[in-house]
Motif scaffolding. Structure first.
Motif, mmCIF file in Angstrom:
data_model
loop_
_atom_site.group_PDB
_atom_site.id
_atom_site.type_symbol
_atom_site.label_atom_id
_atom_site.label_comp_id
_atom_site.label_asym_id
_atom_site.label_seq_id
_atom_site.Cartn_x
_atom_site.Cartn_y
_atom_site.Cartn_z
ATOM 1 N N ALA A 108 -27.000 34.791 -65.354
ATOM 2 C CA ALA A 108 -27.674 33.634 -65.755
ATOM 3 C C ALA A 108 -26.894 32.370 -66.406
ATOM 4 N N PRO A 109 -27.635 31.364 -66.069
ATOM 5 C CA PRO A 109 -27.077 29.967 -66.705
ATOM 6 C C PRO A 109 -26.864 29.961 -68.152
ATOM 7 N N ASP A 110 -26.061 29.162 -68.645
ATOM 8 C CA ASP A 110 -25.806 29.171 -70.348
ATOM 9 C C ASP A 110 -27.156 28.640 -70.833
ATOM 10 N N PRO A 111 -27.450 29.262 -72.077
ATOM 11 C CA PRO A 111 -28.680 28.670 -72.568
ATOM 12 C C PRO A 111 -28.865 27.317 -73.080
ATOM 13 N N LYS A 112 -27.548 26.952 -73.562
ATOM 14 C CA LYS A 112 -27.402 25.399 -73.722
ATOM 15 C C LYS A 112 -27.586 24.403 -72.639
ATOM 16 N N SER A 113 -27.135 24.748 -71.501
ATOM 17 C CA SER A 113 -27.224 23.737 -70.479
ATOM 18 C C SER A 113 -28.728 23.869 -69.930
ATOM 19 N N VAL A 114 -29.321 25.119 -70.188
ATOM 20 C CA VAL A 114 -30.867 25.308 -69.877
ATOM 21 C C VAL A 114 -31.791 24.237 -70.669
ATOM 22 N N ALA A 115 -31.381 24.294 -71.941
ATOM 23 C CA ALA A 115 -31.779 23.535 -72.980
ATOM 24 C C ALA A 115 -31.893 21.924 -72.822
ATOM 25 N N LYS A 116 -30.573 21.557 -72.164
ATOM 26 C CA LYS A 116 -30.493 20.321 -71.881
ATOM 27 C C LYS A 116 -31.153 19.789 -70.781
ATOM 28 N N VAL A 117 -31.200 20.680 -69.517
ATOM 29 C CA VAL A 117 -32.196 20.151 -68.447
ATOM 30 C C VAL A 117 -33.689 20.183 -68.851
ATOM 31 N N ALA A 118 -33.855 21.216 -69.835
ATOM 32 C CA ALA A 118 -35.523 21.122 -70.038
ATOM 33 C C ALA A 118 -35.983 19.962 -70.860
ATOM 34 N N GLU A 119 -35.103 19.362 -71.483
ATOM 35 C CA GLU A 119 -35.151 18.085 -72.225
ATOM 36 C C GLU A 119 -35.644 16.722 -71.448
ATOM 37 N N THR A 120 -35.013 16.886 -70.064
ATOM 38 C CA THR A 120 -35.363 15.866 -69.105
ATOM 39 C C THR A 120 -36.697 16.255 -68.265
ATOM 40 N N LEU A 121 -37.295 17.287 -68.381
ATOM 41 C CA LEU A 121 -38.444 17.703 -67.793
ATOM 42 C C LEU A 121 -39.652 17.782 -68.626
ATOM 43 N N SER A 122 -39.912 16.591 -69.441
ATOM 44 C CA SER A 122 -40.964 16.645 -70.411
ATOM 45 C C SER A 122 -42.145 16.191 -69.551
ATOM 46 N N ALA A 123 -42.138 15.861 -68.428
ATOM 47 C CA ALA A 123 -43.222 15.517 -67.515
ATOM 48 C C ALA A 123 -43.998 16.604 -67.046
ATOM 49 N N VAL A 124 -43.340 17.915 -66.927
ATOM 50 C CA VAL A 124 -44.010 18.990 -66.445
ATOM 51 C C VAL A 124 -44.854 19.746 -67.429
ATOM 52 N N GLU A 125 -46.157 19.832 -67.368
ATOM 53 C CA GLU A 125 -46.888 20.357 -68.565
ATOM 54 C C GLU A 125 -46.806 21.718 -68.452
ATOM 55 N N ASP A 126 -46.842 22.496 -67.205
ATOM 56 C CA ASP A 126 -46.596 24.110 -67.580
ATOM 57 C C ASP A 126 -45.481 24.549 -68.129
ATOM 58 N N GLU A 127 -45.635 25.316 -69.062
ATOM 59 C CA GLU A 127 -44.335 25.597 -69.746
ATOM 60 C C GLU A 127 -43.588 26.620 -68.984
ATOM 61 N N GLU A 128 -44.181 27.669 -68.253
ATOM 62 C CA GLU A 128 -43.507 28.574 -67.481
ATOM 63 C C GLU A 128 -42.814 27.751 -66.404
ATOM 64 N N LEU A 129 -43.235 26.760 -65.734
ATOM 65 C CA LEU A 129 -42.972 26.016 -64.470
ATOM 66 C C LEU A 129 -41.620 25.270 -64.974
ATOM 67 N N ARG A 130 -41.699 24.600 -66.381
ATOM 68 C CA ARG A 130 -40.737 23.770 -66.869
ATOM 69 C C ARG A 130 -39.347 24.647 -67.295
ATOM 70 N N ALA A 131 -39.672 26.002 -67.769
ATOM 71 C CA ALA A 131 -38.731 26.877 -68.087
ATOM 72 C C ALA A 131 -37.961 27.345 -66.756
ATOM 73 N N ALA A 132 -38.510 27.571 -65.678
ATOM 74 C CA ALA A 132 -38.069 27.931 -64.205
ATOM 75 C C ALA A 132 -37.161 26.734 -63.887
ATOM 76 N N LEU A 133 -37.727 25.746 -63.764
ATOM 77 C CA LEU A 133 -37.219 24.526 -63.393
ATOM 78 C C LEU A 133 -35.957 24.272 -64.254
ATOM 79 N N ALA A 134 -35.844 24.288 -65.317
ATOM 80 C CA ALA A 134 -34.855 24.039 -66.334
ATOM 81 C C ALA A 134 -33.728 25.286 -65.966
ATOM 82 N N ARG A 135 -33.960 26.458 -65.775
ATOM 83 C CA ARG A 135 -33.225 27.427 -65.235
ATOM 84 C C ARG A 135 -32.436 27.137 -63.886
ATOM 85 N N LEU A 136 -33.186 26.766 -63.006
ATOM 86 C CA LEU A 136 -32.975 26.349 -61.788
ATOM 87 C C LEU A 136 -31.850 25.113 -61.763
#
Length: 159
Positions: A124-152
């Protein structure tokens, strides 16, 4: 000047189908799917430690029904005893695949498997890098989709 017809490229598997069929037929396999789909037929636990080498058919005697074949399996040394104990299950699965009682017994050959081991499962990717990518995805409203995109995204950046 005549217009050339459409170019139809054939898949390599279609072009080499006869070559592979001949090679498998020399080893006694009526269908190459027994080798190519061994993990589906035998199950992942058994397929991880074994692979079919060939099928030996006895010469038919006139007026007698064809005897079932002997399936020769290459088995890793430490797993040979376990596979020998599972031989009834393996025979049932193989015969179910063929749709008739094609195989009557198993013969085991202890040797290292010829195929390569499957690719190691990715971590699994590092949680810090997932959080960093998740910050750039503020336009995505669905929480589960945002988390999945951040992991990807974190996994892609890692590679």
């Amino acid at each position: 000047m005549a217009k050339p017809g459409p170019i139809s490229a054939k898949p390599l598997s279609v072009l080499l189908s006869d070559v592979f069929s001949d090679a498998y037929a020399k080893q006694g396999f009526a269908a190459r799917e027994l080798v190519t789909r061994w993990a589906d037929i035998a199950g992942p636990e058994i397929a991880a430690h074994s692979e079919p080498l060939k099928m030996q058919w006895q010469r038919p005697v006139e007026g007698q029904p064809q005897e079932p074949a002997t399936l020769i399996l290459r088995v890793e040394g430490p797993a040979a005893l376990e596979i020998q104990h599972s031989s009834d299950v393996i025979l049932q699965r193989v015969n179910r695949f063929f749709g008739w009682s094609a195989v009557g017994r198993l013969a085991l050959r202890q040797a290292p498997l010829s195929r390569r081991k499957g690719a190691a499962r990715s971590r699994a990717p590092d949680p810090k890098s997932v959080a960093k990518v998740a910050e750039t995805l503020s336009a995505v409203e669905d929480e589960e989709l945002r988390a999945a995109l951040a992991r990807l995204g974190a996994a892609i950046k890692r590679n």
